[in-house]
Design a protein around this motif. Structure first.
Motif, PDB file in Angstrom:
ATOM      1  N   ASP A  32       1.403  -1.259  -0.075  1.00  0.00           N
ATOM      2  CA  ASP A  32      -0.193  -0.068   0.022  1.00  0.00           C
ATOM      3  C   ASP A  32       0.704   1.444   0.142  1.00  0.00           C
ATOM      4  O   ASP A  32       1.450   1.543   1.058  1.00  0.00           O
ATOM      5  CB  ASP A  32      -0.791   0.005   0.996  1.00  0.00           C
ATOM      6  CG  ASP A  32      -1.753   1.048   1.253  1.00  0.00           C
ATOM      7  OD1 ASP A  32      -1.605   2.455   1.057  1.00  0.00           O
ATOM      8  OD2 ASP A  32      -3.228   0.746   1.207  1.00  0.00           O
ATOM      9  N   VAL A  33       1.014   1.553  -1.119  1.00  0.00           N
ATOM     10  CA  VAL A  33       1.950   2.815  -1.203  1.00  0.00           C
ATOM     11  C   VAL A  33       1.928   3.934  -0.234  1.00  0.00           C
ATOM     12  O   VAL A  33       2.193   5.084  -0.123  1.00  0.00           O
ATOM     13  CB  VAL A  33       2.434   3.068  -2.473  1.00  0.00           C
ATOM     14  CG1 VAL A  33       3.037   5.064  -2.920  1.00  0.00           C
ATOM     15  CG2 VAL A  33       2.574   2.594  -3.423  1.00  0.00           C
ATOM     16  N   ASP A  34       0.620   4.967  -0.476  1.00  0.00           N
ATOM     17  CA  ASP A  34       0.079   6.233   0.468  1.00  0.00           C
ATOM     18  C   ASP A  34       0.331   5.347   2.008  1.00  0.00           C
ATOM     19  O   ASP A  34       0.420   5.983   2.452  1.00  0.00           O
ATOM     20  CB  ASP A  34      -1.389   5.817   0.045  1.00  0.00           C
ATOM     21  CG  ASP A  34      -1.704   6.777  -0.942  1.00  0.00           C
ATOM     22  OD1 ASP A  34      -1.034   7.397  -1.501  1.00  0.00           O
ATOM     23  OD2 ASP A  34      -2.984   6.556  -1.542  1.00  0.00           O
ATOM     24  N   ALA A  49      10.045  13.039  -3.846  1.00  0.00           N
ATOM     25  CA  ALA A  49       9.319  12.594  -4.811  1.00  0.00           C
ATOM     26  C   ALA A  49       8.248  11.618  -5.300  1.00  0.00           C
ATOM     27  O   ALA A  49       8.287  10.403  -3.811  1.00  0.00           O
ATOM     28  CB  ALA A  49      10.280  12.154  -5.563  1.00  0.00           C
ATOM     29  N   ASP A  50       7.206  12.182  -5.807  1.00  0.00           N
ATOM     30  CA  ASP A  50       5.580  11.016  -5.696  1.00  0.00           C
ATOM     31  C   ASP A  50       5.441  11.292  -6.949  1.00  0.00           C
ATOM     32  O   ASP A  50       4.682  11.976  -7.376  1.00  0.00           O
ATOM     33  CB  ASP A  50       4.387  11.383  -4.437  1.00  0.00           C
ATOM     34  CG  ASP A  50       3.446  10.190  -4.328  1.00  0.00           C
ATOM     35  OD1 ASP A  50       3.836   9.797  -5.038  1.00  0.00           O
ATOM     36  OD2 ASP A  50       2.922  10.708  -3.683  1.00  0.00           O
ATOM     37  N   PHE A  51       5.657  10.429  -7.503  1.00  0.00           N
ATOM     38  CA  PHE A  51       5.770  10.828  -9.571  1.00  0.00           C
ATOM     39  C   PHE A  51       4.530   9.764  -9.641  1.00  0.00           C
ATOM     40  O   PHE A  51       4.899   7.994  -9.994  1.00  0.00           O
ATOM     41  CB  PHE A  51       7.127  11.161  -9.735  1.00  0.00           C
ATOM     42  CG  PHE A  51       8.176  11.711  -9.857  1.00  0.00           C
ATOM     43  CD1 PHE A  51       7.408  13.376  -9.184  1.00  0.00           C
ATOM     44  CD2 PHE A  51       9.157  11.706 -10.025  1.00  0.00           C
ATOM     45  CE1 PHE A  51       7.758  14.195  -9.537  1.00  0.00           C
ATOM     46  CE2 PHE A  51       9.539  12.947  -9.692  1.00  0.00           C
ATOM     47  CZ  PHE A  51       9.441  14.446  -9.765  1.00  0.00           C
ATOM     48  N   PRO A  52       3.396  10.171 -10.110  1.00  0.00           N
ATOM     49  CA  PRO A  52       2.624   8.916 -10.544  1.00  0.00           C
ATOM     50  C   PRO A  52       2.038   8.492 -12.133  1.00  0.00           C
ATOM     51  O   PRO A  52       2.468   9.934 -12.297  1.00  0.00           O
ATOM     52  CB  PRO A  52       0.734   9.246 -10.034  1.00  0.00           C
ATOM     53  CG  PRO A  52       1.052  10.561 -10.046  1.00  0.00           C
ATOM     54  CD  PRO A  52       2.651  10.500  -9.657  1.00  0.00           C
ATOM     55  N   PHE A  57       2.659   3.068 -13.096  1.00  0.00           N
ATOM     56  CA  PHE A  57       3.981   3.643 -12.439  1.00  0.00           C
ATOM     57  C   PHE A  57       3.471   4.402 -11.640  1.00  0.00           C
ATOM     58  O   PHE A  57       3.277   5.222 -12.042  1.00  0.00           O
ATOM     59  CB  PHE A  57       4.886   2.884 -13.235  1.00  0.00           C
ATOM     60  CG  PHE A  57       6.517   3.728 -12.624  1.00  0.00           C
ATOM     61  CD1 PHE A  57       7.063   2.545 -12.327  1.00  0.00           C
ATOM     62  CD2 PHE A  57       6.665   4.801 -13.010  1.00  0.00           C
ATOM     63  CE1 PHE A  57       8.515   2.881 -11.880  1.00  0.00           C
ATOM     64  CE2 PHE A  57       8.076   5.300 -12.871  1.00  0.00           C
ATOM     65  CZ  PHE A  57       9.282   4.165 -11.278  1.00  0.00           C
ATOM     66  N   ARG A  58       4.219   4.300 -10.735  1.00  0.00           N
ATOM     67  CA  ARG A  58       4.142   5.594  -9.296  1.00  0.00           C
ATOM     68  C   ARG A  58       5.776   5.301  -8.519  1.00  0.00           C
ATOM     69  O   ARG A  58       5.647   3.494  -8.415  1.00  0.00           O
ATOM     70  CB  ARG A  58       2.773   5.202  -8.407  1.00  0.00           C
ATOM     71  CG  ARG A  58       2.928   6.020  -7.387  1.00  0.00           C
ATOM     72  CD  ARG A  58       1.908   6.199  -6.337  1.00  0.00           C
ATOM     73  NE  ARG A  58       1.997   6.883  -5.437  1.00  0.00           N
ATOM     74  CZ  ARG A  58       1.000   6.972  -4.372  1.00  0.00           C
ATOM     75  NH1 ARG A  58       0.360   6.549  -4.064  1.00  0.00           N
ATOM     76  NH2 ARG A  58       1.238   8.347  -3.364  1.00  0.00           N
ATOM     77  N   VAL A  59       6.171   5.866  -8.133  1.00  0.00           N
ATOM     78  CA  VAL A  59       7.724   6.101  -7.966  1.00  0.00           C
ATOM     79  C   VAL A  59       7.433   7.234  -6.736  1.00  0.00           C
ATOM     80  O   VAL A  59       6.994   8.002  -6.453  1.00  0.00           O
ATOM     81  CB  VAL A  59       8.487   5.905  -8.374  1.00  0.00           C
ATOM     82  CG1 VAL A  59       8.777   7.418  -9.325  1.00  0.00           C
ATOM     83  CG2 VAL A  59      10.128   6.119  -7.870  1.00  0.00           C
ATOM     84  N   ARG A  76       4.756  -0.575  -9.766  1.00  0.00           N
ATOM     85  CA  ARG A  76       5.056  -1.136 -11.075  1.00  0.00           C
ATOM     86  C   ARG A  76       6.575  -1.079 -10.620  1.00  0.00           C
ATOM     87  O   ARG A  76       7.464  -0.961 -11.682  1.00  0.00           O
ATOM     88  CB  ARG A  76       4.696  -0.761 -12.068  1.00  0.00           C
ATOM     89  CG  ARG A  76       2.612  -1.354 -12.057  1.00  0.00           C
ATOM     90  CD  ARG A  76       2.927  -0.596 -13.230  1.00  0.00           C
ATOM     91  NE  ARG A  76       2.904  -1.479 -14.663  1.00  0.00           N
ATOM     92  CZ  ARG A  76       2.621  -1.663 -15.893  1.00  0.00           C
ATOM     93  NH1 ARG A  76       1.554  -0.462 -15.239  1.00  0.00           N
ATOM     94  NH2 ARG A  76       2.880  -1.799 -17.252  1.00  0.00           N
ATOM     95  N   MET A  77       7.245  -1.461  -9.238  1.00  0.00           N
ATOM     96  CA  MET A  77       8.919  -0.914  -9.413  1.00  0.00           C
ATOM     97  C   MET A  77       9.925  -2.806  -9.053  1.00  0.00           C
ATOM     98  O   MET A  77      10.741  -2.388  -9.973  1.00  0.00           O
ATOM     99  CB  MET A  77       9.033  -0.448  -8.437  1.00  0.00           C
ATOM    100  CG  MET A  77       8.526   1.253  -8.345  1.00  0.00           C
ATOM    101  SD  MET A  77       9.373   2.189  -7.101  1.00  0.00           S
ATOM    102  CE  MET A  77      10.734   2.190  -7.272  1.00  0.00           C
ATOM    103  N   THR A  78       8.929  -3.304  -8.584  1.00  0.00           N
ATOM    104  CA  THR A  78       9.768  -4.783  -8.370  1.00  0.00           C
ATOM    105  C   THR A  78       9.434  -5.663  -7.256  1.00  0.00           C
ATOM    106  O   THR A  78       7.402  -5.641  -7.512  1.00  0.00           O
ATOM    107  CB  THR A  78      10.296  -4.591  -6.445  1.00  0.00           C
ATOM    108  OG1 THR A  78      10.820  -5.558  -6.187  1.00  0.00           O
ATOM    109  CG2 THR A  78       9.568  -3.934  -5.684  1.00  0.00           C
TER     110      THR A  78
END
Length: 225
Positions: A32-34, A49-52, A57-59, A76-78
């Motif tokens: 859960d990214v948030d 940074a918070d780039f969607p 993809f979101r980092v 979608r990073m790992t």
């Protein structure tokens, strides 16, 4: 000698050690990214940074206080399973102060301990081979505390005050934060107090002595007496 031979010789002479390779980011897997963003933000870690992106993809990147290395997580990073990043090191100069600060920010952090058996700091049950309290004489590299993020990725606080020789360039003396510098000053002041007790007289050149102590401690070389 041909130009090809010259280039080949130059390339072999360059070597990997002539090119800086700075570890600046590590990726941890979260579900859960948030939630992860809120957790690390609550610890006081800087949000970089918070780039969607439209493709899903979101980092997100955060950086612990005073750290030269940042942490990334997102979608979608790992392919690693959430919570599988275990034993990530966070180096501190004062283990008890760092532990208390994390607890104040709401982290479920262990008590300070040192390994009674080799590798005890990595035991997942949190008890096997651990001895409560900091290592005797606060021996560098020997005192720990642990905590986890909501997914179970684990972090290992390790107290380091005196580096092993060769870990720090002796020609460079830099501190990552005001807190690290203050801790080094306190240790130097305490050591200088013992120095004056041994000599039996006040040392007018105490700034030079303390500066020398701090540089040597940082580089892991023999300390002044």
């Amino acid at each position: 000698m041909s130009m090809t031979e010259v280039r080949s010789s130059d390339a072999s002479g360059a070597g990997v050690n002539d090119v800086d390779m700075k570890l600046e980011v590590v990726v941890i897997p979260v579900s859960d990214v948030d939630r992860a963003k809120e957790f690390y933000g609550s610890l006081g870690w800087r949000l970089d940074a918070d780039f969607p992106f439209d493709n899903g993809f979101r980092v997100v990147q955060v950086t612990p206080p005073g750290s030269g290395c940042s942490v990334q997580f997102g979608t979608r990073m790992t392919s690693a399973a959430p919570g599988s990043a275990q034993g990530n090191y966070l180096i501190v100069s004062d283990i008890e102060a760092a532990r208390d600060e994390l607890a104040t920010h709401g982290a479920d952090v262990s008590e300070v301990f040192y390994p009674g058996t080799p590798g005890a700091q990595f035991q997942t049950d949190g008890t096997t081979g651990r001895v409560n309290g900091p290592a005797p004489d606060h021996a560098s590299y020997s005192s720990f505390a642990t905590f986890s993020d909501p997914d179970g990725n684990t972090w290992l606080l390790q107290e380091i005050t005196t580096r092993l020789p060769g870990r720090i360039d002796s020609a460079e003396t830099a501190f990552a934060s005001t807190a690290d510098l203050a801790s080094a000053l306190r240790r130097a002041a305490a050591a200088h107090g013992e120095h004056e007790k041994r000599t039996g007289q006040a040392d007018e050149n105490w700034p030079d002595w303390c500066a020398d102590y701090m540089v040597r401690e940082r580089a892991g070389t023999k300390l002044p007496v």
